[in-house]
Design a protein around this motif. Structure first.
Motif, mmCIF file in Angstrom:
data_model
loop_
_atom_site.group_PDB
_atom_site.id
_atom_site.type_symbol
_atom_site.label_atom_id
_atom_site.label_comp_id
_atom_site.label_asym_id
_atom_site.label_seq_id
_atom_site.Cartn_x
_atom_site.Cartn_y
_atom_site.Cartn_z
ATOM 1 N N LEU A 103 0.831 -1.198 0.000
ATOM 2 C CA LEU A 103 0.000 0.000 0.000
ATOM 3 C C LEU A 103 0.871 1.256 0.000
ATOM 4 N N LYS B 74 3.934 1.429 -1.157
ATOM 5 C CA LYS B 74 4.573 1.540 -2.462
ATOM 6 C C LYS B 74 3.592 2.136 -3.453
ATOM 7 N N MET B 75 2.335 1.696 -3.357
ATOM 8 C CA MET B 75 1.294 2.190 -4.253
ATOM 9 C C MET B 75 1.179 3.707 -4.133
ATOM 10 N N SER B 76 1.126 4.186 -2.895
ATOM 11 C CA SER B 76 0.941 5.626 -2.731
ATOM 12 C C SER B 76 2.187 6.380 -3.159
ATOM 13 N N SER B 77 3.369 5.778 -2.933
ATOM 14 C CA SER B 77 4.576 6.510 -3.305
ATOM 15 C C SER B 77 4.731 6.578 -4.814
ATOM 16 N N GLU B 78 4.039 5.713 -5.529
ATOM 17 C CA GLU B 78 4.114 5.779 -6.989
ATOM 18 C C GLU B 78 3.026 6.661 -7.563
ATOM 19 N N ARG C 230 -3.709 6.303 -6.331
ATOM 20 C CA ARG C 230 -4.585 6.619 -5.210
ATOM 21 C C ARG C 230 -5.774 5.667 -5.195
ATOM 22 N N ASP D 23 6.744 -4.904 -2.952
ATOM 23 C CA ASP D 23 6.910 -3.919 -4.018
ATOM 24 C C ASP D 23 5.738 -3.853 -4.968
ATOM 25 N N GLU D 24 4.724 -4.660 -4.729
ATOM 26 C CA GLU D 24 3.709 -4.786 -5.758
ATOM 27 C C GLU D 24 2.603 -3.744 -5.616
ATOM 28 N N GLY D 25 3.034 -2.491 -5.631
ATOM 29 C CA GLY D 25 2.074 -1.400 -5.507
ATOM 30 C C GLY D 25 1.147 -1.322 -6.699
ATOM 31 N N LYS D 26 1.746 -1.475 -7.876
ATOM 32 C CA LYS D 26 0.959 -1.343 -9.100
ATOM 33 C C LYS D 26 -0.079 -2.457 -9.177
ATOM 34 N N ARG D 27 0.343 -3.646 -8.812
ATOM 35 C CA ARG D 27 -0.579 -4.777 -8.880
ATOM 36 C C ARG D 27 -1.697 -4.621 -7.857
#
Lengths: 126, 220, 531, 402
Positions: A18, A20-24, A27, A107-111
């Protein structure tokens, strides 16, 4: 919040994904609430059922990758429990799609982002 | 302990009448221990019924110590009076006791009662007793041929076992008579094998050896 | 039930992140709730000190701020100043948990209310408690009497820790004999095979010289039970002894080769130890019965080198892979090639004919593509897989350790050091790396440190009235932290063992187990407060 | 024991493990790190889990960084290097630390993100689990300084030199990935379709999996080339790097999961199994990957700009050529650049490959992690834990002697 989604995540894999998702820059869709537990192994049937009964449209559980649970098998137990609830729900004539669990590496923010969006689309929350 | 398993919820829902008030009643003894009808299951069942598109006004959940003892029904008399039907999450004995005690109420069984057995590990139950009413465990070294032998033979093995496994299911089921032989050897009581047992009353025959209940979702 | 209401505090500086929240509305919204007593807004909580909270002494505090507050130790200062126990204070990272996760256009206000309410509900239901630390019992049991166990025992004894060594009495030449080293391999030189056993004996004499080491006879152990501060072993003599820590140095042995007449490595060492001349043609066939591990590959190289030098025999090593990934193996491999040991890398088509011990090996060499045929070698060595010895396996099973693949009494987990098991307090001594004994000692010392073991924040609490003693929790606990208690006839938590994952609470059919500070009731209400 | 202080060079996984362990034991710790962030080389490596965790250990680094953030009593010096070392008369070690301009002060940064938005050169980056830092590419325009509400950014800071006193020095300076561009043979840098394992690691971190030049739709064939810079005296080190087989197979498995229709060829010399979980993992991945036991002879680039690998096929006994959309050179671990300088300064010796020779405890200098020998993340943690124990014994002994 009638049209709401609940994301339950664990303090390890789910939380890191989560972050990682926000840092990329991704939202969460609106109407999504988050709730943190030390391990997805704490999730039980009653908790899920009561939540759904209270009008939440869907519950998405984000746990650690299999074999990578800090508590050895909390995520596997949670996966099986959720499978059980899904079956119970579909037997009861409610579609099992309202509950879903997936496992994520740190690391799987995108996924995670696409999984949450897919899920939101499936249960009809935009 | 009595081992039971919850009926598929779809089946339960079909059986439920359209009533104003439904009571879901759990039992805190055997069926709680075998994870089929305890407090947690009552809560889950209540939520599921409420969510299912069923014309039931109100669902209440309750759980008592034992449904096979009249004395415990006193505490729920008031609740039962208000409800129109009871969904009992107890073994067959509990369901029957309930319908006897509350004659005017419809009692629906929520579980399938399987067998008398033991808890072999998380999510694994094994039949241990047939309840045949004629125990011969003293002769067979504490292993019941009626339950453990797939064919329920009373006087030694059929001859079809291989490496101690039953020919009906050579991968999962042990040969009951092989177990008995090994046990008697340890007890130095092999002469018991020679005792002749009278034929069994086959009118109460069961099928397929010890019945097992495997619940994948509980196992480690 | 503790009914102290919550004072919610929000730092509105770094975490604000440009959001335009109407705080007055927020305050009125929050005050409507049953659990929130007051709502405070501070600016730059990390700089403005914590004195402003003095007025709220005796309340529970929920503090939202940015990560700086934790990094600078503000939260611990607040706890200290207000004398807050655990369970009376909770913090959350507003930025990471909220602002970072939602687009700006969404109504953050509503989400903030949800967050504060749900966290507040959890805190409202939490029972305050003093931090508990339990000291494990004194004494260490070291299982095994191989070189690793003895070396561990000596290292512990040198640190003035009393050690009891449970001897197994199984003193066979283990396949790992060559690789049992505690320094860098190039320092060690070629260890002579004979001296390896000598080393074990001399190590035992050295260990026996310590006053605080006691040797227990082999097979002395009958049953054992876990208690809160350690493990109680019952010995065959009837003696009951409590140990705070158990170190097992499991012996490993080699699986027997299927080919009659072929030696496995252990047999070969036996021959070397007995001084039998190994003349003629010695062939090692690797990767045949099982994949050869890098440790075994190194052992083979050492053995081959020794035989070549000692008996001037012709040594051939047939393999699919040269596994040189343990330290020093590459150098050794190069050295062996220089010394005239012949290496073949064979392809899948290798055939082994066995006529009552007369072997014929035929295959294709990978590099040259030539066929090779080895007829009746004098000695054929096929190394087997190294597995736990049955006795060690029984011991690991008695202690209910999760074992993976017959080889390691350890869970397959990244989160634990290689010497830790699924039972806190039970360690495994393996010479896996150059520093593994040192790291084992560190783990043991950390456990024995004066501070004791902290009781987990999320430890389960058993409701004695509700517990039906079904033992589901005992069966599901991955750390074996739940036991039976025949006196009170309810499940009992071993507080030093529990890691607080909540598997037991989730599976309890009677809902009798609740995690401290994360009870089912507060969880349901907390989630309900979200929406 | 509070009077004892330990200085750690390198805040990679080994350094952080030692630091976190020592702080828990009540020892004062100073952490000196060359980068402006902790976590070291492997911080930007990506998770390689496919169906389940493959134990690559990357999450352990995230965890160590998070722990480090929560521990507020470690003294840390980022963008710093050790420049001087002397012994002060039996009273421990005197160290000279040079701190380079540290543009963003992490102690003040609240991660508001305004600097990222303001920077015209995209030079402000975020380190996983950590805060912002300024990467190369900064042109000193000063826009970030103006927007930072905390005043955490100062562009024109000067280098500082500082002397610190420590009882022990722990060197955990890590490794350097082998650079294949030193040898023309690998054609590294000649085509953007030829990348190293370390490059792919970083692509995994960003979840891109493929470099920008390769499109997901036309990525049909990928080759992994093992032992680049390992086990070859003329082209790299003589030693086995011990990590490349594992990471390459893990990445191959993940790539196959991500692009199921892609063919993956794996050119290898010997597969280096090790570790307790490797066998089951290997069985899993060997169904996804074609193994070719050969070292390629030459590289070229065909008309479609695809790298062509020429190798000797052993099964067919002839030279073969294969074109790929992407070639991954699994580069090994090379000794760090600073090893020689560190050895010279502290009186340690180097082994013949250039790694620091560990004579732990000699004069209060300890060596741990991948600067000692090639190590995996898990091994680094184990080694660092052991070294922490040795440091503690050393400090205790010194107190007794005093």
């Amino acid at each position: 919040m009638e049209e709401s989604l609940l994301i339950i995540y664990c303090s390890e894999g789910g939380r890191k994904a989560l972050q990682k998702m926000s840092s990329e820059g991704f939202r969460l869709p609106s109407g999504v609430c988050t709730f943190e537990l030390p391990c997805t192994g704490r999730i039980n049937d009653v908790m899920l059922m009561e939540t759904l009964q209270n009008g939440v449209r869907g519950i998405f559980v984000a746990g650690c990758r299999e074999e990578n649970c800090k508590y050895l098998d909390g995520n596997k137990r949670a996966l099986r429990r959720i499978k059980r609830i899904k079956k119970l729900l579909s037997d009861a004539g409610i579609e099992g799609k309202h509950i879903e669990m997936q496992t994520f590496g740190p690391d799987e923010g995108k996924r995670l982002y696409s999984a949450i969006n897919d899920f939101a689309g499936k249960v009809g929350v935009s | 302990m009595i081992v039971a398993e919850q009926k598929p919820i779809g089946e339960i829902l079909k059986k439920l009448p359209e009533v104003e008030k439904l009571l879901v009643l759990g039992c805190d003894t055997c069926v709680t221990v075998c994870l089929a009808g305890g407090e947690k299951e009552v809560k889950v069942m209540c939520s599921a019924i409420r969510m299912a598109d069923k014309k039931i006004g109100e669902v209440t959940g309750f759980s008592i110590e034992r449904q096979c003892d009249r004395e415990f029904f006193k505490e729920i008399e008031a609740v039962v009076k208000e409800s129109d039907a009871i969904l009992s999450l107890a073994c067959g004995a509990g369901v029957q006791m309930l319908s006897d005690y509350f004659e005017g109420k419809l009692v629906i069984p929520g579980l399938n009662t399987h067998f008398i057995g033991s808890n072999e590990g998380a999510g694994y139950w094994l039949e241990r007793c047939l309840g045949c009413g004629d125990c011969m465990l003293d002769i067979t070294g504490g292993i019941c041929p009626k339950t453990r032998c797939s064919k329920g033979l009373m006087n030694g093995p059929c001859g079809g076992s291989e490496n101690g496994m039953c020919e009906i299911d050579p991968l999962n089921t042990e040969c009951g008579w092989y177990l008995i032989y090994e046990r008697l050897k340890k007890l130095n009581m092999l002469q018991n094998m020679m005792t002749n047992q009278p034929p069994r009353d086959w009118s109460r025959a069961h099928d397929g050896g010890p019945r097992k209940l495997l619940r994948e979702d509980i196992q480690p | 039930m503790n009914d102290k209401k919550i004072v919610a505090v929000l730092c509105d500086h770094g975490c604000r992140n440009g959001s335009k929240i109407k705080y007055d509305e927020l305050k009125t919204n929050l005050k409507k709730s049953e659990v929130i007593e007051d709502f405070l807004l501070v600016n730059k909580a990390c700089d403005s000190g914590v004195e402003f909270l003095d007025a709220y002494k005796g309340r529970k505090i929920l503090f939202g701020g940015c990560s700086l507050l934790e990094e600078r130790g503000i939260y611990s200062k607040i706890k200290e100043r207000l004398g807050l126990k655990n369970g009376e204070f909770r913090s959350f990272d507003v930025k990471a948990d909220l602002y970072d996760l939602y687009p700006d256009k969404v109504n953050l206000e509503e989400l903030l209310v949800c967050k504060i309410l749900s966290m507040g509900t959890l805190l409202y239901h939490a029972e305050p408690y003093e931090e508990e630390r339990i000291k494990p019992a004194e004494g260490i049991l070291v299982y095994g009497d191989g070189i690793t166990a003895l070396r561990t025992a000596r290292a512990l004894a040198e640190e003035d820790i009393s050690v009891e060594v449970l001897e197994t009495g199984e003193q066979f030449l283990s396949p790992g004999l060559f690789s049992q080293h505690f320094g860098r391999p190039d320092q060690r030189g070629l260890s002579s095979v004979v001296s390896a056993d000598e080393r074990r004996k001399s190590e035992r004499n050295r260990v026996a010289g310590f006053k605080n080491v006691r040797f227990l006879p082999s097979d002395a152990f009958l049953s054992f039970e876990t208690v809160e501060d350690g493990f109680v072993f019952t010995f065959k003599s009837g003696e009951k002894r409590k140990f705070g820590t158990v170190v097992i140095a499991p012996e490993r042995e080699e699986e027997q080769s299927r080919e009659t007449g072929a030696l496995n490595l252990t047999d070969l060492y036996g021959k070397i130890v007995c001084g039998e001349p190994l003349k003629g043609e010695v062939v090692f066939l690797l990767d045949y019965a099982a994949d050869t591990s890098p440790e075994v590959f190194k052992d083979v190289l050492l053995a081959g080198k020794y035989i070549k030098r000692r008996f001037a025999s012709e040594v051939r090593i047939l393999m699919k892979n040269a596994k040189v990934s343990v330290s020093g193996a590459q150098e050794l491999y190069d050295e062996c090639r220089e010394q005239g040991i012949i290496f073949f890398k064979y392809l899948e088509d290798l055939t082994l004919k066995n006529n009552y011990g007369d072997f014929e090996i035929e295959g294709t060499d990978l590099y040259t593509g030539d066929k090779f045929l080895i007829k009746e070698p004098d000695i054929l060595v096929i190394p087997g897989r190294s597995i736990l010895s049955p006795r060690s396996k029984n011991f690991a099973e008695a202690l209910e350790l999760l074992t993976i693949s017959d080889r390691y009494p350890q869970p397959d987990s990244l989160w634990r050091l290689p010497n830790e098991t699924n039972r806190p307090g039970v360690f495994v001594a393996y010479p896996t790396g150059d520093n593994s004994i040192a790291s084992l000692l560190f783990s043991v010392r950390a456990r024995l440190s004066t501070a004791g073991i902290a009781v987990n924040e999320h430890i389960p609490v058993v409701d004695e009235d509700k517990c039906v003693y079904c033992l589901t929790c005992v069966r599901v606990c991955p750390f074996k932290a739940m036991t039976t208690d025949s006196e009170s006839r309810v499940a009992k938590v071993l507080r030093t063992v529990c890691q607080g994952c909540g598997s037991c609470a989730a599976e309890c059919p009677a809902e009798a187990i609740q995690l401290r500070n994360l009870t089912g009731e507060s969880l349901y209400q907390g989630i309900r407060a979200l929406g | 024991m509070s009077s004892n202080s330990v200085c750690i060079i390198g805040a990679g996984i080994s350094g952080l493990t030692v630091a976190n362990n020592l702080v828990n034991a009540g020892i004062e710790v100073t952490l000196v790190e060359r980068n402006p962030y902790p976590g070291g080389r492997a911080l930007f490596y990506g998770c390689k889990a496919s169906d389940s965790c493959v134990h690559c250990g990357v999450c352990l680094i995230r965890e160590a960084v998070m722990n480090f953030r929560r521990t507020h009593n470690i003294k840390s010096q980022f963008s710093s290097e050790l420049t001087g070392f002397s012994r002060s008369n039996g009273e421990g070690i005197l160290l000279e630390i040079e701190t380079h301009p540290n543009i963003i002060d992490w102690r003040l940064c609240t991660e508001c993100g305004k600097c990222i938005e303001a920077c015209p050169e995209n030079a402000v980056k975020i380190a996983p689990g950590w805060k912002y830092y300024v990467d190369s590419g900064c042109n000193d325009c000063g826009k970030c300084v103006d927007v930072c509400p905390e005043g955490a950014i100062a562009l024109k800071r000067e280098s500082m030199r500082e002397s610190i006193h420590a009882d022990c020095l722990v060197i955990a300076s890590g490794f350097k990935p082998f650079d294949p561009s030193v040898n023309r043979k690998w054609s590294y840098g000649e085509s953007p379709r030829i990348i190293t394992g370390s490059d792919l690691e970083e692509l995994f971190y960003t979840e891109n999996y493929l470099p920008g030049v390769v499109k997901k739709s036309d990525c049909k064939r990928i080759a992994f080339l093992q032992c680049v810079g390992s086990r070859n005296v003329t082209e790299g080190g003589e030693y086995c790097s011990r990590v490349c087989c594992a990471y390459a197979l893990q990445m191959a498995g993940r790539l196959k999961d991500e692009f199921p229709h892609t063919e993956i060829d794996f050119y290898y010399m010997d597969i280096q199994h090790f570790g307790k979980d490797f066998e089951s993992f290997f069985g899993d991945v060997s169904r996804k990957v074609n193994f070719i036991n050969s070292n390629p002879i030459t590289f070229s680039v065909d008309r479609a700009d695809r790298p062509v690998v020429r190798y000797e096929s052993i099964t067919e006994q002839k030279d073969k050529e294969e074109a790929y959309d992407l070639v991954v050179l699994s580069n090994g671990i090379a000794p760090g650049d600073k090893n020689e300088a560190l050895a010279k300064m502290t009186g340690l010796s180097l082994d013949k490959s250039g790694f620091l020779y560990a004579m732990n405890g000699m004069g209060g200098v300890f060596v741990t992690g991948a600067c000692k020998q090639p190590m995996r993340i898990e091994d680094c943690i184990e080694d660092a834990t052991g070294v922490t124990g040795e440091v503690l014994s050393y400090l205790e002994e010194r107190v007794q002697v005093k």
